[in-house]
Each structure stands twice: as C-alpha cells, then as structure tokens.
Design an enzyme around this catalytic site. Structure first.
Site, PDB file in Angstrom:
ATOM      1  N   LYS A  66     -17.265  -5.211  14.070  1.00 47.83           N
ATOM      2  CA  LYS A  66     -17.780  -3.984  14.699  1.00 47.83           C
ATOM      3  C   LYS A  66     -17.430  -2.772  13.826  1.00 47.83           C
ATOM      4  O   LYS A  66     -18.255  -1.892  13.635  1.00 47.83           O
ATOM      5  CB  LYS A  66     -17.213  -3.801  16.120  1.00 47.83           C
ATOM      6  CG  LYS A  66     -17.804  -4.788  17.115  1.00 47.83           C
ATOM      7  CD  LYS A  66     -18.251  -4.111  18.415  1.00 47.83           C
ATOM      8  CE  LYS A  66     -19.159  -5.003  19.264  1.00 47.83           C
ATOM      9  NZ  LYS A  66     -18.570  -6.189  19.842  1.00 47.83           N
ATOM     10  N   LYS A 114     -26.835 -15.974  14.835  1.00 47.60           N
ATOM     11  CA  LYS A 114     -26.147 -16.466  16.036  1.00 47.60           C
ATOM     12  C   LYS A 114     -26.751 -15.844  17.292  1.00 47.60           C
ATOM     13  O   LYS A 114     -26.912 -14.623  17.356  1.00 47.60           O
ATOM     14  CB  LYS A 114     -24.657 -16.101  15.955  1.00 47.60           C
ATOM     15  CG  LYS A 114     -23.875 -16.396  17.231  1.00 47.60           C
ATOM     16  CD  LYS A 114     -22.502 -15.722  17.204  1.00 47.60           C
ATOM     17  CE  LYS A 114     -21.717 -15.799  18.448  1.00 47.60           C
ATOM     18  NZ  LYS A 114     -21.891 -15.329  19.695  1.00 47.60           N
ATOM     19  N   LYS A 168     -25.622 -12.112  23.292  1.00 44.32           N
ATOM     20  CA  LYS A 168     -26.077 -11.044  24.194  1.00 44.32           C
ATOM     21  C   LYS A 168     -26.137  -9.710  23.463  1.00 44.32           C
ATOM     22  O   LYS A 168     -27.002  -8.886  23.716  1.00 44.32           O
ATOM     23  CB  LYS A 168     -25.094 -10.906  25.369  1.00 44.32           C
ATOM     24  CG  LYS A 168     -25.321 -11.876  26.491  1.00 44.32           C
ATOM     25  CD  LYS A 168     -24.101 -11.897  27.411  1.00 44.32           C
ATOM     26  CE  LYS A 168     -23.399 -13.213  27.368  1.00 44.32           C
ATOM     27  NZ  LYS A 168     -22.009 -13.223  27.765  1.00 44.32           N
TER      28      LYS A 168
HETATM   29  P1  ADP Z   1     -22.197 -13.476  23.571  1.00 46.71           P
HETATM   30  O1  ADP Z   1     -21.937 -13.636  22.098  1.00 46.71           O
HETATM   31  O2  ADP Z   1     -23.615 -13.745  23.894  1.00 46.71           O
HETATM   32  O3  ADP Z   1     -21.698 -12.167  24.119  1.00 46.71           O
HETATM   33  P2  ADP Z   1     -19.871 -14.597  24.773  1.00 46.71           P
HETATM   34  O4  ADP Z   1     -19.092 -13.946  23.687  1.00 46.71           O
HETATM   35  O5  ADP Z   1     -19.711 -14.112  26.145  1.00 46.71           O
HETATM   36  O6  ADP Z   1     -21.399 -14.597  24.332  1.00 46.71           O
HETATM   37  O7  ADP Z   1     -19.589 -16.162  24.715  1.00 46.71           O
HETATM   38  C1  ADP Z   1     -19.291 -17.008  25.804  1.00 46.71           C
HETATM   39  C2  ADP Z   1     -19.125 -18.425  25.283  1.00 46.71           C
HETATM   40  O8  ADP Z   1     -20.370 -18.894  24.746  1.00 46.71           O
HETATM   41  C3  ADP Z   1     -18.109 -18.574  24.139  1.00 46.71           C
HETATM   42  O9  ADP Z   1     -17.415 -19.791  24.254  1.00 46.71           O
HETATM   43  C4  ADP Z   1     -18.953 -18.576  22.919  1.00 46.71           C
HETATM   44  O10 ADP Z   1     -18.358 -19.250  21.846  1.00 46.71           O
HETATM   45  C5  ADP Z   1     -20.192 -19.292  23.392  1.00 46.71           C
HETATM   46  N1  ADP Z   1     -21.336 -18.863  22.624  1.00 46.71           N
HETATM   47  C6  ADP Z   1     -21.899 -17.634  22.601  1.00 46.71           C
HETATM   48  N2  ADP Z   1     -22.946 -17.582  21.765  1.00 46.71           N
HETATM   49  C7  ADP Z   1     -23.050 -18.828  21.233  1.00 46.71           C
HETATM   50  C8  ADP Z   1     -23.941 -19.430  20.283  1.00 46.71           C
HETATM   51  N3  ADP Z   1     -24.933 -18.737  19.759  1.00 46.71           N
HETATM   52  N4  ADP Z   1     -23.747 -20.716  19.971  1.00 46.71           N
HETATM   53  C9  ADP Z   1     -22.742 -21.431  20.531  1.00 46.71           C
HETATM   54  N5  ADP Z   1     -21.883 -20.929  21.416  1.00 46.71           N
HETATM   55  C10 ADP Z   1     -22.015 -19.651  21.768  1.00 46.71           C
END
Ligand code: ADP
Ligand code: TRP
Length: 311
Positions: A111, A190, A193
């Site tokens: 960030k 990747k 959200k």
């Molecule tokens: P985001 O990146 O969408 O904000 P979070 O950080 O809340 O998602 O992630 C929640 C869970 O989902 C974590 O265990 C994270 O590793 C997994 N996760 C998020 N995005 C991915 C992805 N693109 N591929 C695999 N796992 C993911």
C-alpha cells in the site's frame, strides 16, 4: 484434538478466490479438528468506514460460511469484535515488537509503495491477526497463499512472547492448497475485493455473467488463459481440455461455458443462503462468540499473569 482456525474480513461480498483459497479448504477439513471460523470485522475496519455496510457485511459473511457448508454445531462461528481479548492481546504483543519488524509486512509495504495512505490499524494488521490465532492455541490455519507471511509473523510473534515470558503460545502452521493458491481475477491478477476484479461467489446470474464477460482475454493465443485458469476450479482436467479444444479461437463460447459451470455450482448454495435470516445469523454469532470468549479469556488470564498486570 488439533485446532483449526481461519477468518475472512467482512470487507465486501465474498468472491470465488475467497472460496477456493480459504473457505473450501476449511470446509473440506474442519470436521477433523476442533474448528473456529471467524468474521474478521476489526480487520475490515482498517479499510471500511461505512457503519451500515460493515453491519450488513458481517451478517452476510456468516451467511456465506453457512451456505458453503459450515455447520455451526461442528465449528465455532464467531465475530472478532465481540471478544475484546483480540484487541487486548494485540496491545500486549505490540509492546514486544519493533517498528522495523512490522515495516516488512507485504500488505503494508504494498500500500505504501502504491502511494495509498496507511492507517496505524493497517500497519498493525499482522499483530491483530496473530492475536486471533494465538488466543485459541491454533495448530493449523487454512488460508490463501497471500496470507502466508501473516502466519510466519504469527509464529515469530509467538516465539518472541514465549522467549520473554515462558511457554504460552503454540506456533501455528498454514495450510495452503497448492493448485489454487492464488485465484486470478478478471484482469489476470490476484482476485481481490480491493482490486475490483472479482467474480462474486453468491452473485445473481447476471452479475456472474457480467464479471465473466469482462475477463481480459489475450488475443494472441488460441485459448483464453485467464478464462481457463478460473474454469479449472470448476471443471476437471480432461473434460476441460476437451472443451477448450472444441472452442479453439472462440473466446465467447468458453466464457459462456464457464458461466454455466459457475451457475450450476452456486445456484443450490445461493438458494439455501437466501433462507438464512438475520435472526438465524444473530443466534449463530451469539452462541459462537460465547464459546470463543470462554477460551480466549482463559488464555488471557494466563497472559495477564505472565506479563505482570494480574495479581
Ligand atoms: P480480499 O483480498 O478479496 O480482500 P481477504 O483478504 O479478505 O480477501 O481474504 C480472505 C481469505 O481469502 C484469505 O485466506 C485469502 O488468502 C483468501 N483469498 C483472497 N483472495 C484470494 C485469491 N485470489 N486466491 C486465493 N485465495 C484468496
Ligand atoms: N487477514 C486475513 C485475510 O485478509 C483474514 C484474517 C484475519 C485471518 N484474522 C485471521 C485469517 C486469522 C486466518 C486467521 O484474508
């Protein structure tokens, strides 16, 4: 029995990356452990400033958990903010850690590098996450590959505390499914959200269609790699290879096939999810958070004694 714990931030609608990276591995293995599934609402607060959105997200995350197959009788489903031990332990751990140690954390570094203003909560994010895990003597944490560093931090933080005050915390292991370690988003990066490149897990068919149709395709090859990489999560090797062979050069047909496969997979879960009421969710969180609190408080009593604030 070994303990399993994971959490998802209630920062927005779950996407298929969350499902295949974190939730599915949890659902596949949780019955073999004493399991905890947390709604990480205080982690979401590092980025979310809209109270009504946060409130709705918390309930929706619980709905997602249940609709994906987590049985509240077999796992403790709880809300992070209801257990003040999480923030309390975070403070105690903060006092053991140095700024340079936390400055190396990817989430914060990325960030900073992108010029996004960071708040202190975001800087401290790994410590709150370590508290989530350590409070419950967690052995295994199923997460997506992007979270690996946070689990390494957790182990180091546990070791630091143990070295300073005597054996207190268990050093946990991460559990990462290798073949789906990072689910790509509609832009090939990747899925996240925060990048606006998601396919919502419980989206209506038209939302799923819109997202899939927006997957960036590379016009140089015969097979759209980004579409294929997402598709392989829903369909097995031979069948998928045959489909892409038949659709050679026809990206639209591959996307349509992907939409059908996502829809077939999610429609029954979406239907089930639509019947989970606010009252159901509130009862699950009340019960789960009471169970979690009892465990966390026992651990905190030991911690307070060890650091010298309890008599
Ligand atoms: P985001 O990146 O969408 O904000 P979070 O950080 O809340 O998602 O992630 C929640 C869970 O989902 C974590 O265990 C994270 O590793 C997994 N996760 C998020 N995005 C991915 C992805 N693109 N591929 C695999 N796992 C993911
Ligand atoms: N940081 C995790 C994520 O963004 C969510 C999370 C918070 C978590 N606390 C946790 C995951 C504890 C596993 C264990 O995905």
């Amino acid at each position: 029995m070994q303990r399993l714990l994971t959490g998802i931030q209630s920062s927005g609608a779950l996407h298929i990356g969350n499902y295949f990276g974190a939730l599915k591995p949890f659902v596949d293995m949780y019955e073999k452990y004493e399991s905890f599934l947390m709604v990480a609402d205080y982690h979401a607060l590092t980025t979310l400033r809209e109270p009504e959105t946060l409130r709705a997200n918390i309930r929706n995350t619980v709905r997602d958990y249940v609709a994906c197959g987590v049985d509240q009788k077999k796992a403790v489903i709880f809300q992070q903010s209801r257990i003040s031990a999480h923030t309390e332990l975070t403070w105690i751990l903060n006092c053991l850690l140095t700024m340079p140690f936390l400055e190396l954390a990817h989430a914060y570094k990325d960030k900073e590098a992108r010029g996004i203003e960071t708040n202190v909560g975001l800087f401290d994010y790994p410590v709150l996450m370590a508290s989530d895990i350590l409070l419950y003597d967690t052995n295994v944490v199923p997460v997506g590959a992007d979270q690996k560093q946070h689990i390494e931090y957790t182990r180091e933080i546990a070791a630091k505390f143990n070295a300073a005050y005597g054996a207190t915390f268990i050093e946990p292991k991460e559990q990462i499914l290798r073949d789906v370690a990072v689910v790509p988003g509609t832009d090939g990066k990747k899925m996240s959200k925060s990048y606006g490149n998601t396919i919502p897990l419980f989206g209506a068919k038209d939302e799923i269609t819109k997202a899939v149709m927006s997957i960036v395709t590379d016009s140089s090859g015969e097979s759209p790699t980004n579409v294929y990489n997402i598709h392989q999560l829903f369909k097995g090797g031979d069948e998928l290879a045959a489909l892409y062979k038949a659709n050679k050069g026809n990206y639209k047909a591959s996307k349509e096939a992907l939409i059908e496969d996502i829809e077939a997979f999610i429609a029954p879960k979406r239907e089930y999810r639509s019947h989970i009421s606010d009252a159901d969710v509130d009862a699950i969180l009340k019960d789960g958070s009471e169970k979690a609190r009892a465990i966390a408080e026992t651990k905190m009593a030991d911690v307070r004694q060890k650091i010298g604030v309890a008599f």
